[in-house]
Design an enzyme around this catalytic site. Sequence first.
Site, PDB file in Angstrom:
ATOM      1  N   LYS A 186      10.312   3.826  10.289  1.00 41.12           N
ATOM      2  CA  LYS A 186      10.268   2.366  10.494  1.00 41.12           C
ATOM      3  C   LYS A 186      10.775   1.619   9.256  1.00 41.12           C
ATOM      4  CE  LYS A 186       6.013   0.358   9.842  1.00 41.12           C
ATOM      5  NZ  LYS A 186       5.937  -0.762   8.926  1.00 41.12           N
TER       6      LYS A 186
ATOM      7  N   GLY B 267       8.595  12.491   9.924  1.00 42.13           N
ATOM      8  CA  GLY B 267       8.175  11.640  11.042  1.00 42.13           C
ATOM      9  C   GLY B 267       7.172  10.627  10.540  1.00 42.13           C
TER      10      GLY B 267
ATOM     11  N   PHE C 230       7.734  16.235  -2.107  1.00 44.50           N
ATOM     12  CA  PHE C 230       8.648  15.813  -1.032  1.00 44.50           C
ATOM     13  C   PHE C 230       9.959  16.575  -1.036  1.00 44.50           C
ATOM     14  CE2 PHE C 230       6.847  12.395   1.554  1.00 44.50           C
ATOM     15  CZ  PHE C 230       5.574  12.423   0.998  1.00 44.50           C
TER      16      PHE C 230
ATOM     17  N   GLY D 164      11.634  21.193   6.529  1.00 42.80           N
ATOM     18  CA  GLY D 164      10.788  21.246   7.717  1.00 42.80           C
ATOM     19  C   GLY D 164      11.512  20.737   8.939  1.00 42.80           C
TER      20      GLY D 164
ATOM     21  N   LYS E 114       7.982  -1.298  -2.064  1.00 41.43           N
ATOM     22  CA  LYS E 114       7.403  -0.527  -0.955  1.00 41.43           C
ATOM     23  C   LYS E 114       8.501   0.139  -0.110  1.00 41.43           C
ATOM     24  CE  LYS E 114       5.001   0.841   2.488  1.00 41.43           C
ATOM     25  NZ  LYS E 114       3.849   1.669   2.575  1.00 41.43           N
TER      26      LYS E 114
ATOM     27  N   CYS F 121       5.801   5.387   9.288  1.00 42.01           N
ATOM     28  CA  CYS F 121       6.252   4.578   8.149  1.00 42.01           C
ATOM     29  C   CYS F 121       7.672   4.883   7.686  1.00 42.01           C
ATOM     30  CB  CYS F 121       5.276   4.740   7.002  1.00 42.01           C
ATOM     31  SG  CYS F 121       3.605   4.291   7.491  1.00 42.01           S
TER      32      CYS F 121
ATOM     33  N   LYS G  66       2.398  15.399  11.053  1.00 40.49           N
ATOM     34  CA  LYS G  66       2.046  16.250   9.911  1.00 40.49           C
ATOM     35  C   LYS G  66       0.588  16.632  10.089  1.00 40.49           C
ATOM     36  CE  LYS G  66       0.603  12.580   6.745  1.00 40.49           C
ATOM     37  NZ  LYS G  66       0.681  12.055   5.400  1.00 40.49           N
TER      38      LYS G  66
ATOM     39  N   GLU H 156       0.848  -1.210   0.000  1.00 44.76           N
ATOM     40  CA  GLU H 156       0.000   0.000   0.000  1.00 44.76           C
ATOM     41  C   GLU H 156       0.873   1.246   0.000  1.00 44.76           C
ATOM     42  OE1 GLU H 156      -0.288   2.229   2.697  1.00 44.76           O
ATOM     43  OE2 GLU H 156       1.099   1.175   4.024  1.00 44.76           O
TER      44      GLU H 156
HETATM   45  C1  UGA Z   1       4.221   7.521   3.932  1.00 44.33           C
HETATM   46  C2  UGA Z   1       4.228   7.454   2.397  1.00 44.33           C
HETATM   47  O1  UGA Z   1       4.161   8.769   1.851  1.00 44.33           O
HETATM   48  C3  UGA Z   1       3.048   6.622   1.890  1.00 44.33           C
HETATM   49  O2  UGA Z   1       3.114   6.510   0.480  1.00 44.33           O
HETATM   50  C4  UGA Z   1       3.117   5.226   2.511  1.00 44.33           C
HETATM   51  O3  UGA Z   1       2.010   4.434   2.134  1.00 44.33           O
HETATM   52  C5  UGA Z   1       3.087   5.371   4.031  1.00 44.33           C
HETATM   53  O4  UGA Z   1       4.202   6.186   4.443  1.00 44.33           O
HETATM   54  C6  UGA Z   1       3.222   3.966   4.578  1.00 44.33           C
HETATM   55  O5  UGA Z   1       4.282   3.375   4.415  1.00 44.33           O
HETATM   56  O6  UGA Z   1       2.219   3.415   5.046  1.00 44.33           O
HETATM   57  P1  UGA Z   1       2.886   8.954   5.746  1.00 44.33           P
HETATM   58  O7  UGA Z   1       3.745   8.308   6.776  1.00 44.33           O
HETATM   59  O8  UGA Z   1       1.422   9.056   5.987  1.00 44.33           O
HETATM   60  O9  UGA Z   1       3.044   8.225   4.324  1.00 44.33           O
HETATM   61  O10 UGA Z   1       3.424  10.437   5.595  1.00 44.33           O
HETATM   62  P2  UGA Z   1       4.085  11.318   4.439  1.00 44.33           P
HETATM   63  O11 UGA Z   1       3.071  12.158   3.812  1.00 44.33           O
HETATM   64  O12 UGA Z   1       4.949  10.493   3.577  1.00 44.33           O
HETATM   65  O13 UGA Z   1       5.024  12.265   5.321  1.00 44.33           O
HETATM   66  C7  UGA Z   1       6.079  11.721   6.092  1.00 44.33           C
HETATM   67  C8  UGA Z   1       6.803  12.812   6.821  1.00 44.33           C
HETATM   68  O14 UGA Z   1       7.579  13.604   5.924  1.00 44.33           O
HETATM   69  C9  UGA Z   1       5.916  13.814   7.558  1.00 44.33           C
HETATM   70  O15 UGA Z   1       6.491  14.125   8.794  1.00 44.33           O
HETATM   71  C10 UGA Z   1       5.903  15.018   6.651  1.00 44.33           C
HETATM   72  O16 UGA Z   1       5.644  16.224   7.336  1.00 44.33           O
HETATM   73  C11 UGA Z   1       7.324  14.982   6.123  1.00 44.33           C
HETATM   74  N1  UGA Z   1       7.514  15.680   4.839  1.00 44.33           N
HETATM   75  C12 UGA Z   1       6.837  15.282   3.730  1.00 44.33           C
HETATM   76  C13 UGA Z   1       8.426  16.734   4.761  1.00 44.33           C
HETATM   77  O17 UGA Z   1       9.061  17.115   5.777  1.00 44.33           O
HETATM   78  N2  UGA Z   1       8.615  17.356   3.559  1.00 44.33           N
HETATM   79  C14 UGA Z   1       7.961  16.981   2.433  1.00 44.33           C
HETATM   80  O18 UGA Z   1       8.188  17.592   1.368  1.00 44.33           O
HETATM   81  C15 UGA Z   1       7.038  15.927   2.522  1.00 44.33           C
END
Ligand code: UGA
Length: 431
Positions: A258, A252, A244, A248, A199, A255, A315, A146
């Site tokens: 980990k 965190g 991405f 910031g 993944k 996912c 986030k 996923e």
């Molecule tokens: C992430 C992946 O984006 C999903 O595709 C994946 O399915 C999921 O993990 C998983 O393995 O289940 P998620 O953990 O919900 O999703 O969060 P993200 O949107 O990826 O953000 C991760 C972190 O990166 C957050 O702390 C966010 O604030 C930070 N981030 C994201 C940044 O600091 N800068 C960015 O440009 C984007």
Amino acid sequence: MKIAIAGAGYVGLTSAVCFCELGHRVSLIEIDPGRLGDLQAGHSPIFEPGVPELLLAHRQSGALTVTDSLQAAVDGAGALFVCVGTPPRASGAPDLTALRHLIGQIGQVELSPDLVVVLKSTVPPGTNRWARSALGLPNPVVSNPEFLREGTAIADFFQPDRIIVGGPDHEALLRVAGLYAPIEAPLLLTDWEEAELIKYATNGFLALKISYANEIASLAEAIGADGLQILTGLGLDHRVGPAFLKPGPGYGGSCLPKDLAALRWKARQQGVRLELLPAAERVNQRQRERLIDRLRAELGGLAGTRIAVWGLAFKAGTDDLRGAASATVIPALLQEGAEVRAHDFAALTAFEQLCPPEQCSGLRLTQKPLEALHEADALLLLTEWPAYAEIPPEAIQQAMRGDLVLDARNLLDGVAVRKVGLRYRGIGRGR
Ligand code: UGA
């Protein structure tokens, strides 16, 4: 088709309601009695925009049933999705206890020989192959990782960048892919290990991208340039892409941290040295330390100061604190003798559990953003909740006693904040 889904966490529950939207009947298996009761009553046990409404609608329509009986769920089902958690162990290896237990149970119920077992949980390469042999049944096993993000999981389900199905049974792969019709997305058929590694490789790359953006932002700051302009320019190259690249407080969530740890663990096991991921992790850690260093430097020390924190969740759009910057930055500020008043739109209850008053003296959680600012020497913005950007800078200035605004998400309008006499600092904003 009737689909059984084992595990009602973010992935299982979101997938369940979305498969109902696609016209399938879903039987969701949850063994925790509290969560089971909530789900049966149509109440979502997770914070995920859109899920509560779809859950209620599909409970009422009868398309979604919830049960603690694996047998009842698989009766008449064409697929069983495994969506149990795989949390990290200290070694970085994912803990597959729940998954192993479930595969053992699946081997003991009566299954239609046509039922496909689909592993959606994030698992290290080799797990689907193991599941196939541990099952002790002829049913096909398919890997279908996923890519749902917390906070936008429903949109991600319906508009995926790709659908990956892996395994040796071509017909079973097509049957699983067919469950996503009419969603239009590139379909990649792979073997088990390729699907599993796609993944991890994806989350690893996303972490690399964020850490790279944070490093470039630091350099921009040092040379007096606007890092956001530089990263916009970088992202316009179609080979890089704009996603991405937001600097910031460091990535965190449950996912990225980990999965990086699991990828490194797997590589160690295989005798492969990964150089880039440890660097990305170090940059991420340093990003948080830099926030504390910056507050210390700008305030001339932290002891006796009062810091307002806006945003605790890792986030916006979630109440999840796993891997959140707040979970390391706030205890460090308290440790150095600062008082902290913190606000979040969803994660206050979770933060209180993480940081109970007896362990976090000097911390006060507030229900309103402006309450957190009361007599504050500095405002530290950690989570990009859009509503923070709606608060007039005059109100911020009036509530604070100091003038420092450290915006770790570059969310606020820096020009407007400066206009009311506050010292605005973003991330990577050298000017
Ligand atoms: C992430 C992946 O984006 C999903 O595709 C994946 O399915 C999921 O993990 C998983 O393995 O289940 P998620 O953990 O919900 O999703 O969060 P993200 O949107 O990826 O953000 C991760 C972190 O990166 C957050 O702390 C966010 O604030 C930070 N981030 C994201 C940044 O600091 N800068 C960015 O440009 C984007």
